[in-house]
Design a protein around this motif. Sequence first.
Motif, PDB file in Angstrom:
ATOM      1  N   LEU A   1     -46.413 -41.640 -10.822  1.00  0.00           N
ATOM      2  CA  LEU A   1     -45.850 -40.560  -9.997  1.00  0.00           C
ATOM      3  C   LEU A   1     -45.231 -41.097  -8.711  1.00  0.00           C
ATOM      4  O   LEU A   1     -44.275 -40.532  -8.193  1.00  0.00           O
ATOM      5  N   GLU A   2     -45.775 -42.209  -8.211  1.00  0.00           N
ATOM      6  CA  GLU A   2     -45.181 -42.792  -7.002  1.00  0.00           C
ATOM      7  C   GLU A   2     -43.916 -43.582  -7.318  1.00  0.00           C
ATOM      8  O   GLU A   2     -43.003 -43.649  -6.499  1.00  0.00           O
ATOM      9  N   ALA A   3     -43.867 -44.191  -8.510  1.00  0.00           N
ATOM     10  CA  ALA A   3     -42.768 -45.116  -8.791  1.00  0.00           C
ATOM     11  C   ALA A   3     -41.583 -44.478  -9.515  1.00  0.00           C
ATOM     12  O   ALA A   3     -40.434 -44.830  -9.257  1.00  0.00           O
ATOM     13  N   ILE A   4     -41.841 -43.557 -10.430  1.00  0.00           N
ATOM     14  CA  ILE A   4     -40.757 -43.036 -11.268  1.00  0.00           C
ATOM     15  C   ILE A   4     -39.768 -42.256 -10.414  1.00  0.00           C
ATOM     16  O   ILE A   4     -40.146 -41.382  -9.627  1.00  0.00           O
ATOM     17  N   ALA A   5     -38.506 -42.610 -10.564  1.00  0.00           N
ATOM     18  CA  ALA A   5     -37.448 -41.968  -9.766  1.00  0.00           C
ATOM     19  C   ALA A   5     -36.300 -41.597 -10.696  1.00  0.00           C
ATOM     20  O   ALA A   5     -36.401 -41.745 -11.914  1.00  0.00           O
ATOM     21  N   LEU A   6     -35.215 -41.128 -10.127  1.00  0.00           N
ATOM     22  CA  LEU A   6     -34.064 -40.767 -10.959  1.00  0.00           C
ATOM     23  C   LEU A   6     -33.138 -41.968 -11.099  1.00  0.00           C
ATOM     24  O   LEU A   6     -32.814 -42.636 -10.116  1.00  0.00           O
ATOM     25  N   CYS A   7     -32.698 -42.219 -12.331  1.00  0.00           N
ATOM     26  CA  CYS A   7     -31.706 -43.267 -12.596  1.00  0.00           C
ATOM     27  C   CYS A   7     -30.426 -42.938 -11.818  1.00  0.00           C
ATOM     28  O   CYS A   7     -29.966 -41.792 -11.852  1.00  0.00           O
ATOM     29  N   PRO A   8     -29.839 -43.921 -11.121  1.00  0.00           N
ATOM     30  CA  PRO A   8     -28.642 -43.628 -10.336  1.00  0.00           C
ATOM     31  C   PRO A   8     -27.424 -43.254 -11.190  1.00  0.00           C
ATOM     32  O   PRO A   8     -26.480 -42.648 -10.692  1.00  0.00           O
ATOM     33  N   ASP A   9     -27.447 -43.593 -12.488  1.00  0.00           N
ATOM     34  CA  ASP A   9     -26.303 -43.302 -13.357  1.00  0.00           C
ATOM     35  C   ASP A   9     -26.441 -41.969 -14.095  1.00  0.00           C
ATOM     36  O   ASP A   9     -25.467 -41.225 -14.225  1.00  0.00           O
ATOM     37  N   CYS A  10     -27.650 -41.690 -14.618  1.00  0.00           N
ATOM     38  CA  CYS A  10     -27.778 -40.531 -15.508  1.00  0.00           C
ATOM     39  C   CYS A  10     -28.741 -39.465 -14.984  1.00  0.00           C
ATOM     40  O   CYS A  10     -28.839 -38.393 -15.558  1.00  0.00           O
ATOM     41  N   ARG A  11     -29.479 -39.761 -13.919  1.00  0.00           N
ATOM     42  CA  ARG A  11     -30.451 -38.837 -13.322  1.00  0.00           C
ATOM     43  C   ARG A  11     -31.613 -38.496 -14.266  1.00  0.00           C
ATOM     44  O   ARG A  11     -32.306 -37.514 -14.055  1.00  0.00           O
ATOM     45  N   ASN A  12     -31.781 -39.316 -15.288  1.00  0.00           N
ATOM     46  CA  ASN A  12     -33.020 -39.209 -16.055  1.00  0.00           C
ATOM     47  C   ASN A  12     -34.078 -40.033 -15.321  1.00  0.00           C
ATOM     48  O   ASN A  12     -33.759 -40.767 -14.391  1.00  0.00           O
ATOM     49  N   TYR A  13     -35.320 -39.929 -15.737  1.00  0.00           N
ATOM     50  CA  TYR A  13     -36.367 -40.675 -15.050  1.00  0.00           C
ATOM     51  C   TYR A  13     -36.282 -42.156 -15.389  1.00  0.00           C
ATOM     52  O   TYR A  13     -36.044 -42.538 -16.530  1.00  0.00           O
ATOM     53  N   SER A  14     -36.459 -42.983 -14.362  1.00  0.00           N
ATOM     54  CA  SER A  14     -36.421 -44.432 -14.552  1.00  0.00           C
ATOM     55  C   SER A  14     -37.551 -45.052 -13.731  1.00  0.00           C
ATOM     56  O   SER A  14     -38.268 -44.353 -13.025  1.00  0.00           O
ATOM     57  N   ASP A  15     -37.657 -46.389 -13.835  1.00  0.00           N
ATOM     58  CA  ASP A  15     -38.770 -47.063 -13.168  1.00  0.00           C
ATOM     59  C   ASP A  15     -38.625 -47.119 -11.654  1.00  0.00           C
ATOM     60  O   ASP A  15     -39.506 -47.641 -10.970  1.00  0.00           O
ATOM     61  N   GLY A  16     -37.537 -46.638 -11.140  1.00  0.00           N
ATOM     62  CA  GLY A  16     -37.406 -46.559  -9.691  1.00  0.00           C
ATOM     63  C   GLY A  16     -36.500 -47.628  -9.116  1.00  0.00           C
ATOM     64  O   GLY A  16     -35.948 -48.458  -9.832  1.00  0.00           O
ATOM     65  N   GLY A  17     -36.347 -47.608  -7.802  1.00  0.00           N
ATOM     66  CA  GLY A  17     -35.428 -48.523  -7.140  1.00  0.00           C
ATOM     67  C   GLY A  17     -34.004 -48.164  -7.496  1.00  0.00           C
ATOM     68  O   GLY A  17     -33.699 -47.033  -7.873  1.00  0.00           O
ATOM     69  N   ALA A  18     -33.128 -49.143  -7.400  1.00  0.00           N
ATOM     70  CA  ALA A  18     -31.723 -48.901  -7.711  1.00  0.00           C
ATOM     71  C   ALA A  18     -31.413 -49.232  -9.164  1.00  0.00           C
ATOM     72  O   ALA A  18     -30.257 -49.264  -9.581  1.00  0.00           O
TER      73      ALA A  18
ATOM     74  N   GLY B   1     -61.057 -42.242 -17.515  1.00  0.00           N
ATOM     75  CA  GLY B   1     -60.640 -41.333 -16.444  1.00  0.00           C
ATOM     76  C   GLY B   1     -60.111 -42.101 -15.242  1.00  0.00           C
ATOM     77  O   GLY B   1     -59.107 -41.718 -14.637  1.00  0.00           O
ATOM     78  N   LEU B   2     -60.773 -43.206 -14.902  1.00  0.00           N
ATOM     79  CA  LEU B   2     -60.309 -44.028 -13.774  1.00  0.00           C
ATOM     80  C   LEU B   2     -58.953 -44.647 -14.091  1.00  0.00           C
ATOM     81  O   LEU B   2     -58.066 -44.725 -13.236  1.00  0.00           O
ATOM     82  N   ARG B   3     -58.800 -45.087 -15.349  1.00  0.00           N
ATOM     83  CA  ARG B   3     -57.505 -45.654 -15.756  1.00  0.00           C
ATOM     84  C   ARG B   3     -56.419 -44.580 -15.679  1.00  0.00           C
ATOM     85  O   ARG B   3     -55.325 -44.824 -15.190  1.00  0.00           O
ATOM     86  N   LEU B   4     -56.756 -43.370 -16.118  1.00  0.00           N
ATOM     87  CA  LEU B   4     -55.800 -42.264 -16.047  1.00  0.00           C
ATOM     88  C   LEU B   4     -55.383 -42.014 -14.596  1.00  0.00           C
ATOM     89  O   LEU B   4     -54.201 -41.842 -14.288  1.00  0.00           O
ATOM     90  N   SER B   5     -56.337 -42.028 -13.700  1.00  0.00           N
ATOM     91  CA  SER B   5     -56.004 -41.750 -12.297  1.00  0.00           C
ATOM     92  C   SER B   5     -55.097 -42.839 -11.745  1.00  0.00           C
ATOM     93  O   SER B   5     -54.167 -42.572 -10.981  1.00  0.00           O
ATOM     94  N   SER B   6     -55.353 -44.090 -12.163  1.00  0.00           N
ATOM     95  CA  SER B   6     -54.535 -45.199 -11.685  1.00  0.00           C
ATOM     96  C   SER B   6     -53.104 -45.098 -12.233  1.00  0.00           C
ATOM     97  O   SER B   6     -52.126 -45.281 -11.505  1.00  0.00           O
ATOM     98  N   VAL B   7     -52.988 -44.770 -13.526  1.00  0.00           N
ATOM     99  CA  VAL B   7     -51.654 -44.639 -14.136  1.00  0.00           C
ATOM    100  C   VAL B   7     -50.896 -43.461 -13.515  1.00  0.00           C
ATOM    101  O   VAL B   7     -49.702 -43.547 -13.227  1.00  0.00           O
ATOM    102  N   LEU B   8     -51.619 -42.357 -13.297  1.00  0.00           N
ATOM    103  CA  LEU B   8     -50.987 -41.187 -12.671  1.00  0.00           C
ATOM    104  C   LEU B   8     -50.421 -41.557 -11.305  1.00  0.00           C
ATOM    105  O   LEU B   8     -49.271 -41.238 -10.978  1.00  0.00           O
ATOM    106  N   LYS B   9     -51.229 -42.256 -10.513  1.00  0.00           N
ATOM    107  CA  LYS B   9     -50.789 -42.618  -9.157  1.00  0.00           C
ATOM    108  C   LYS B   9     -49.563 -43.545  -9.227  1.00  0.00           C
ATOM    109  O   LYS B   9     -48.554 -43.290  -8.585  1.00  0.00           O
ATOM    110  N   ASP B  10     -49.687 -44.610 -10.047  1.00  0.00           N
ATOM    111  CA  ASP B  10     -48.591 -45.579 -10.125  1.00  0.00           C
ATOM    112  C   ASP B  10     -47.306 -44.925 -10.612  1.00  0.00           C
ATOM    113  O   ASP B  10     -46.227 -45.140 -10.051  1.00  0.00           O
TER     114      ASP B  10
END
Length: 201
Positions: A51-68, A40-49
């Motif tokens: 949900l905070e990091a995943i962003a939209l790919c600048p080329d395709c707008r699918n989910y990516s690891d974030g940044g540019a 459960g603690l691992r799940l909470s850590s993965v959820l936080k990491d």
Amino acid sequence: MSSSKKLDDLIAALQVMPGIGPVSATRIAYYLLDHRRADGLRLSSVLKDSLEAIALCPDCRNYSDGGAERCALCSDSHRRESGLLCVVESPMDVEAFEHAGSFSGTYFVLHGHLSPIDGIGPEELGLGVLKQRLESGTVSELILAVSQSVDGDATAEYLAAMARRQGVKVSRLATGVPIGGDIQSLDSGTLASSLQFRRQL
Ligand SMILES: [Zn+2]
């Protein structure tokens, strides 16, 4: 009300999941406390990491690891060089194509479709990004894998006009996509054949 305020908070928070009501949430909370605290603690850590990091790919707008950074699919030079660009409504549709293994190009994810009544226009769908890709001269064919619905048809017409203005060939998935149906609900074989027999617009 349970014996613990924190337990009440946990049960309330678990209900954010689709299909999880108070009874299931209570069962999950006790299960985690009784048997799976470390997981459960691992799940909470993965959820936080994630949900905070995943962003939209600048080329395709699918989910990516974030940044540019481009996503893993857009970073694949073979996919880019194919010149095929498939437009889908949802990231789950990309999953369906990848699971079927029937497409070797790149994608563009709309995250919906045009729906003026809901205030969803070209800007909300990121069509400026798609226009840039069409203008870049790297796309030989735009394949529209949008739903067979009134809004899906209107979206397809709009995208087809965009492609034509740039002199890019445009097609739409043909057979197998049921009226009002989603791409992601198709089995792999049907999806593969609807891609193979796509019709030119
Ligand atoms: Zn991408």
